[in-house]
Design a protein around this motif. Structure first.
Motif, PDB file in Angstrom:
ATOM      1  N   GLU A  95      20.671  66.463   4.227  1.00  0.00           N
ATOM      2  CA  GLU A  95      21.569  67.472   3.668  1.00  0.00           C
ATOM      3  C   GLU A  95      22.790  67.649   4.539  1.00  0.00           C
ATOM      4  O   GLU A  95      23.923  67.643   4.069  1.00  0.00           O
ATOM      5  N   SER A  96      22.581  67.748   5.867  1.00  0.00           N
ATOM      6  CA  SER A  96      23.722  67.930   6.751  1.00  0.00           C
ATOM      7  C   SER A  96      24.558  66.665   6.839  1.00  0.00           C
ATOM      8  O   SER A  96      25.777  66.711   6.870  1.00  0.00           O
ATOM      9  N   ILE A 102      15.983  65.762  -4.473  1.00  0.00           N
ATOM     10  CA  ILE A 102      17.056  65.199  -5.311  1.00  0.00           C
ATOM     11  C   ILE A 102      18.304  64.991  -4.458  1.00  0.00           C
ATOM     12  O   ILE A 102      18.966  63.942  -4.540  1.00  0.00           O
ATOM     13  N   ARG A 103      18.613  65.967  -3.616  1.00  0.00           N
ATOM     14  CA  ARG A 103      19.763  65.823  -2.710  1.00  0.00           C
ATOM     15  C   ARG A 103      19.557  64.636  -1.770  1.00  0.00           C
ATOM     16  O   ARG A 103      20.505  63.920  -1.427  1.00  0.00           O
ATOM     17  N   VAL A 110      28.819  65.490  -0.708  1.00  0.00           N
ATOM     18  CA  VAL A 110      28.445  66.682  -1.450  1.00  0.00           C
ATOM     19  C   VAL A 110      29.613  67.625  -1.573  1.00  0.00           C
ATOM     20  O   VAL A 110      30.272  67.950  -0.584  1.00  0.00           O
ATOM     21  N   LYS A 111      29.844  68.070  -2.801  1.00  0.00           N
ATOM     22  CA  LYS A 111      30.828  69.118  -3.014  1.00  0.00           C
ATOM     23  C   LYS A 111      30.032  70.364  -3.353  1.00  0.00           C
ATOM     24  O   LYS A 111      29.477  70.510  -4.426  1.00  0.00           O
ATOM     25  N   LYS A 112      29.915  71.272  -2.389  1.00  0.00           N
ATOM     26  CA  LYS A 112      29.106  72.482  -2.563  1.00  0.00           C
ATOM     27  C   LYS A 112      29.952  73.574  -3.184  1.00  0.00           C
ATOM     28  O   LYS A 112      31.052  73.837  -2.774  1.00  0.00           O
ATOM     29  N   VAL A 144      25.871  58.533  -3.017  1.00  0.00           N
ATOM     30  CA  VAL A 144      26.569  58.899  -4.257  1.00  0.00           C
ATOM     31  C   VAL A 144      27.010  60.361  -4.171  1.00  0.00           C
ATOM     32  O   VAL A 144      26.226  61.238  -3.806  1.00  0.00           O
ATOM     33  N   GLN A 145      28.249  60.623  -4.525  1.00  0.00           N
ATOM     34  CA  GLN A 145      28.782  61.989  -4.496  1.00  0.00           C
ATOM     35  C   GLN A 145      28.232  62.797  -5.665  1.00  0.00           C
ATOM     36  O   GLN A 145      28.025  62.277  -6.766  1.00  0.00           O
ATOM     37  N   PHE A 146      28.004  64.070  -5.415  1.00  0.00           N
ATOM     38  CA  PHE A 146      27.573  64.977  -6.474  1.00  0.00           C
ATOM     39  C   PHE A 146      28.031  66.388  -6.135  1.00  0.00           C
ATOM     40  O   PHE A 146      28.320  66.685  -4.977  1.00  0.00           O
TER      41      PHE A 146
END
Length: 200
Positions: free
Chosen positions: A188-189, A18-19, A197-199, A27-29
């Protein structure tokens, strides 16, 4: 564009694909991760009491990895243009997910909750045998659970060849947009470096 929050454990697991889709789409998530020790506290908040879960605009929460993948792929234009393209994407995705599902069971059986569950099951069986022996009843321990686990583990040894066939199929098929999304291994990186990505 809707706002997205992805809920999963602090690891790749079933949420990584999904990531990857978010990464390919640019797209940001919000990548909300829980430690295993926190899970019991949040379990009842999740649909079906499982993760991954995708939250849309802070309102709708939907579970199940492949349902989320298909939804996002349709939203982002990765799901093919014809019914046959969608059919091809579905079969490649489902084959890969079955391989991953077996791997996850094998991993958890050795290192995580399935190992814990099987040890509890063995302990309960032993306890039942002891109590039945005291009451004069003869009980034979059932081995079907351990046999099916061994069968699952051995089937994983054959999954490497299937996995390479899938990769070849995906890379040779220009119409399989989902395939190209799933074949990327370092998204991911790169997502984080690009600010997608806002973790939390």
């Amino acid at each position: 564009m809707p706002s997205y929050t992805l809920y999963y454990f602090n690891g790749r697991g079933r949420a990584e694909v999904i990531r990857m889709i978010f990464g390919v789409a640019g797209v940001q998530f919000t990548d909300k991760r829980y430690e295993f020790s926190e899970w019991e506290k949040y379990r009842k908040e999740m649909p079906s009491h499982c993760m991954p879960v995708l939250e849309i605009d802070g309102k709708t929460r939907m579970p199940e990895t492949m349902a989320i993948c298909r939804y996002l792929s349709r939203e982002f234009g990765f799901y093919g243009k014809t019914n046959m393209e969608m059919f091809r994407i579905d079969y490649i995705s489902d084959c890969l997910y079955e391989i991953m599902h077996d791997y996850m069971r094998y991993f958890h059986e050795k290192n995580g909750r399935f190992g814990y569950m099987s040890s509890n099951m063995a302990s309960n069986t032993k306890g039942n045998m002891t109590s039945n022996a005291k009451s004069g009843t003869s009980v034979s321990a059932t081995s079907s659970t351990s046999s099916s686990m061994k069968s699952n583990m051995s089937s994983n040894q054959n999954s490497n060849s299937m996995s390479s066939d899938m990769k070849t199929n995906m890379s040779s098929n220009p119409n399989s947009h989902m395939g190209s999304a799933m074949s990327s291994t370092s998204l991911e990186s790169s997502n984080r470096s690009n600010g997608n990505v806002k973790k939390t």
